[in-house]
Every structure is written in C-alpha cells, then in structure tokens.
Enzyme design. Structure first.
Site, PDB file in Angstrom:
ATOM      1  N   ASP A  83       0.640  -1.151  -0.349  1.00  0.00           N
ATOM      2  CA  ASP A  83       0.284   0.240   0.138  1.00  0.00           C
ATOM      3  C   ASP A  83       0.985   1.644  -0.353  1.00  0.00           C
ATOM      4  OD1 ASP A  83      -2.240   1.336   0.212  1.00  0.00           O
ATOM      5  OD2 ASP A  83      -2.564   1.185   2.041  1.00  0.00           O
ATOM      6  N   ASN A  92     -10.216  -2.301  -5.681  1.00  0.00           N
ATOM      7  CA  ASN A  92     -10.346  -1.149  -6.549  1.00  0.00           C
ATOM      8  C   ASN A  92     -10.569  -0.773  -7.862  1.00  0.00           C
ATOM      9  OD1 ASN A  92      -6.792  -2.282  -4.939  1.00  0.00           O
ATOM     10  ND2 ASN A  92      -8.040  -0.864  -4.193  1.00  0.00           N
TER      11      ASN A  92
HETATM   12  C1  IPE Z   1      -5.464  -2.508  -0.256  1.00  0.00           C
HETATM   13  O1  IPE Z   1      -5.402  -1.243  -0.638  1.00  0.00           O
HETATM   14  C2  IPE Z   1      -5.601  -3.180  -1.573  1.00  0.00           C
HETATM   15  C3  IPE Z   1      -4.430  -3.482  -2.399  1.00  0.00           C
HETATM   16  C4  IPE Z   1      -2.992  -3.098  -1.944  1.00  0.00           C
HETATM   17  C5  IPE Z   1      -3.689  -4.068  -3.490  1.00  0.00           C
HETATM   18  P1  IPE Z   1      -6.156  -0.324  -0.294  1.00  0.00           P
HETATM   19  O2  IPE Z   1      -5.332   1.080  -0.511  1.00  0.00           O
HETATM   20  O3  IPE Z   1      -6.731  -0.218  -1.610  1.00  0.00           O
HETATM   21  O4  IPE Z   1      -6.962  -0.361   1.085  1.00  0.00           O
HETATM   22  P2  IPE Z   1      -7.629   1.028   1.418  1.00  0.00           P
HETATM   23  O5  IPE Z   1      -8.867   1.384   0.848  1.00  0.00           O
HETATM   24  O6  IPE Z   1      -6.686   1.526   1.868  1.00  0.00           O
HETATM   25  O7  IPE Z   1      -8.719  -0.019   2.416  1.00  0.00           O
HETATM   26  C1  IPE Z   2      -1.671   0.177  -3.274  1.00  0.00           C
HETATM   27  O1  IPE Z   2      -1.551   1.749  -3.769  1.00  0.00           O
HETATM   28  C2  IPE Z   2      -1.909   0.028  -5.249  1.00  0.00           C
HETATM   29  C3  IPE Z   2      -2.792  -0.571  -5.516  1.00  0.00           C
HETATM   30  C4  IPE Z   2      -3.848  -1.006  -4.459  1.00  0.00           C
HETATM   31  C5  IPE Z   2      -3.833  -0.721  -5.988  1.00  0.00           C
HETATM   32  P1  IPE Z   2      -2.543   2.722  -3.750  1.00  0.00           P
HETATM   33  O2  IPE Z   2      -2.765   3.017  -5.325  1.00  0.00           O
HETATM   34  O3  IPE Z   2      -3.251   2.059  -2.788  1.00  0.00           O
HETATM   35  O4  IPE Z   2      -2.008   3.885  -2.602  1.00  0.00           O
HETATM   36  P2  IPE Z   2      -2.745   4.660  -1.679  1.00  0.00           P
HETATM   37  O5  IPE Z   2      -2.798   4.696  -0.642  1.00  0.00           O
HETATM   38  O6  IPE Z   2      -4.078   6.071  -2.087  1.00  0.00           O
HETATM   39  O7  IPE Z   2      -1.571   5.728  -1.109  1.00  0.00           O
HETATM   40 MG    MG Z   3      -3.905   2.721  -0.941  1.00  0.00          MG
END
Ligand code: IPE
Ligand code: IPE
Ligand code: MG
Length: 239
Positions: free
Chosen positions: A18, A66
């Site tokens: 993340d 996502n």
């Molecule tokens: C969890 O991260 C999913 C992945 C890392 C693929 P998210 O960024 O989607 O989760 P939330 O929304 O912060 O809980």
């Molecule tokens: C994790 O990084 C990757 C996916 C969830 C696909 P994020 O895209 O959630 O990055 P932040 O949490 O918005 O910084």
């Molecule tokens: Mg994230």
C-alpha cells in the site's frame, strides 16, 4: 549497525503493498508512476523472499474494491499487471517459482486471464517458492464463493452439514492447500486488513510499516522478519 541474523524465516508471508499513490504525490508524479515503481519493488521483494527461503508469498495487487477507482487508474493498473505477467514470469519460472492467482478471475480482462492461466500451467510443477497473487481479490467474496460451493454440495447430497469442518471449509477457499500466513506486512502506515485473507489471518502476526510501498526494500523485509522472530505465537494457549 548491529548485525542482523534471521534465524526463523516465516514460511508464508502475506503483503498489502500500500501507498503507491501517496508516494507518487510526494514525488509530484502521477498515481500510475507510483504503481509502476510499485511493480518494480514487488519484483525485487519476490526475489528476496525466494532467496531467503520463504515458501509462500501472497501479494495483494488489486482488491475487489479497487475496481471502483477511476477508469484511467484501473486500466493503467491492468496494463501494468499484463506487463508484469508477460515480462517477469519467464524469469520467475527459471527461478523455479510457482504462480497462483487468487480472486474473482471472471472480472479480469480476457487477455490477462489467458496470461494467468498460461503462467499457472507453465509453473505448476515448480518446487521453489509459491507466489500467490491476489488480483481482483476480496476476502468476503471468497468466503461467499466457498459457502455457495458447500451449499451446492449439501443440496446435491454430496456433503452432510455435520461434516462441514474447518478443514472442509478451507478446501473451498481460493487459497486451498496453502498454509495460513505466518506474517502479514502492510506498508504505508495504515493499520487495517482491507478485506484481505480474513479467514486465513486468524493467527497471523501483523507488522505495519510506515514507509510507502515504492520505498520498501529487501532490507525492510528482513527487518520485518526480525520483528516476527521475536514475537511469541500462542494460538490461544496460556502465556
Ligand atoms: C489494499 O489497499 C489493496 C491493495 C494494496 C491492492 P487499498 O489502498 O485499496 O485499501 P484501503 O482503501 O486503504 O483500505
Ligand atoms: C496500493 O497503493 C496499490 C493498489 C491498491 C492497487 P494505493 O494505490 O492504494 O496507494 P495509496 O494508498 O492511495 O497511497
Ligand atoms: Mg491504498
């Protein structure tokens, strides 16, 4: 710096990668640039984990939720996944890595689905690390999927309700046959599970790291292993 010795490598490591978007913002880059860097880091971490002797590595690459991100980000992420599958998998195959993908496959673009099936087939007999990629994965939907499969067996008189045990339930999960994670690492400072492996994480040790995923290194992975090896796992027994 003190010398670090890893004496107890976790057998199964699950990771919530993340913070790509926040990392990108910090660098004045687009979110997609963040994901691109994220994929490069994932590649390095897969290699580092295999090298140190991790048996199973489960990476959360894309969650069921996502899909709700804007269309440009979703299609960019799909393009990156496709690139990763096309360009990295042959290398991983040479390194004896076995690929498995968990998630709602039917939602994925056909091209990606085909690549996944090809790579799973190609690597299925590999005896090195198992790389489990969670793509279009949500734990609640996995639990419903399992429950439906069990309900159908009961309806068709192939299973008695009193025979539904934890072992039977486990066999209907996407992760069937893979032991539960010993260690979960989440980067970016968020301390939540985000619909990841809800059943499987029952007794997993959780380690939260303040860095964004694109800044995560194999050194950080070793640090997480050091934290893990100093934890006392009790599984409900008295301290
Ligand atoms: C969890 O991260 C999913 C992945 C890392 C693929 P998210 O960024 O989607 O989760 P939330 O929304 O912060 O809980
Ligand atoms: C994790 O990084 C990757 C996916 C969830 C696909 P994020 O895209 O959630 O990055 P932040 O949490 O918005 O910084
Ligand atoms: Mg994230």
């Amino acid at each position: 710096m003190t010398k670090k010795t890893i004496s107890k490598v976790p057998d199964h490591v699950a990771v919530i990668m993340d913070g790509n978007g926040r990392w990108a913002r910090q660098q004045s880059l687009s979110r997609l640039e963040g994901h691109k860097k994220g994929i490069e880091v994932a590649r390095d971490i897969v290699k580092a984990a295999a090298k140190i002797g991790v048996s199973y590595l489960t990476l959360y690459a894309f969650s069921s939720e996502n899909w709700r991100r804007d269309q440009q980000e979703v299609s960019g992420l799909m393009a990156l996944l496709k690139y990763y599958l096309e360009h990295e998998m042959q290398d991983l195959h040479k390194e004896n890595v076995r690929l498995r993908v968990i998630g709602e496959r039917e939602l994925l673009p056909t091209l990606i689905l085909t690549l996944i099936e090809e790579m799973e087939e190609l690597t299925k007999s590999n005896k090195g690390m198992t790389l489990q990629m969670a793509i279009s994965y949500g734990s609640r939907s996995e639990l419903i999927h399992a429950t439906k499969a069990i309900a159908e067996k009961v309806r068709d008189h192939r299973l008695n309700p009193e025979d539904i045990t934890e072992e039977v339930f486990e066999k209907h999960l996407y992760t069937s046959g893979i032991p539960d994670p010993d260690l979960l690492i989440r980067t970016s400072g968020e301390q939540r599970i985000s619909n990841y492996l809800l059943w499987q994480l029952a007794y997993t040790e959780l380690v939260f790291i303040e860095k964004f995923w694109p800044d995560f290194t194999s050194e950080d992975l070793m640090d997480a292993f050091l934290v893990y090896q100093n934890r006392e796992r009790r599984f409900g027994t008295a301290a």
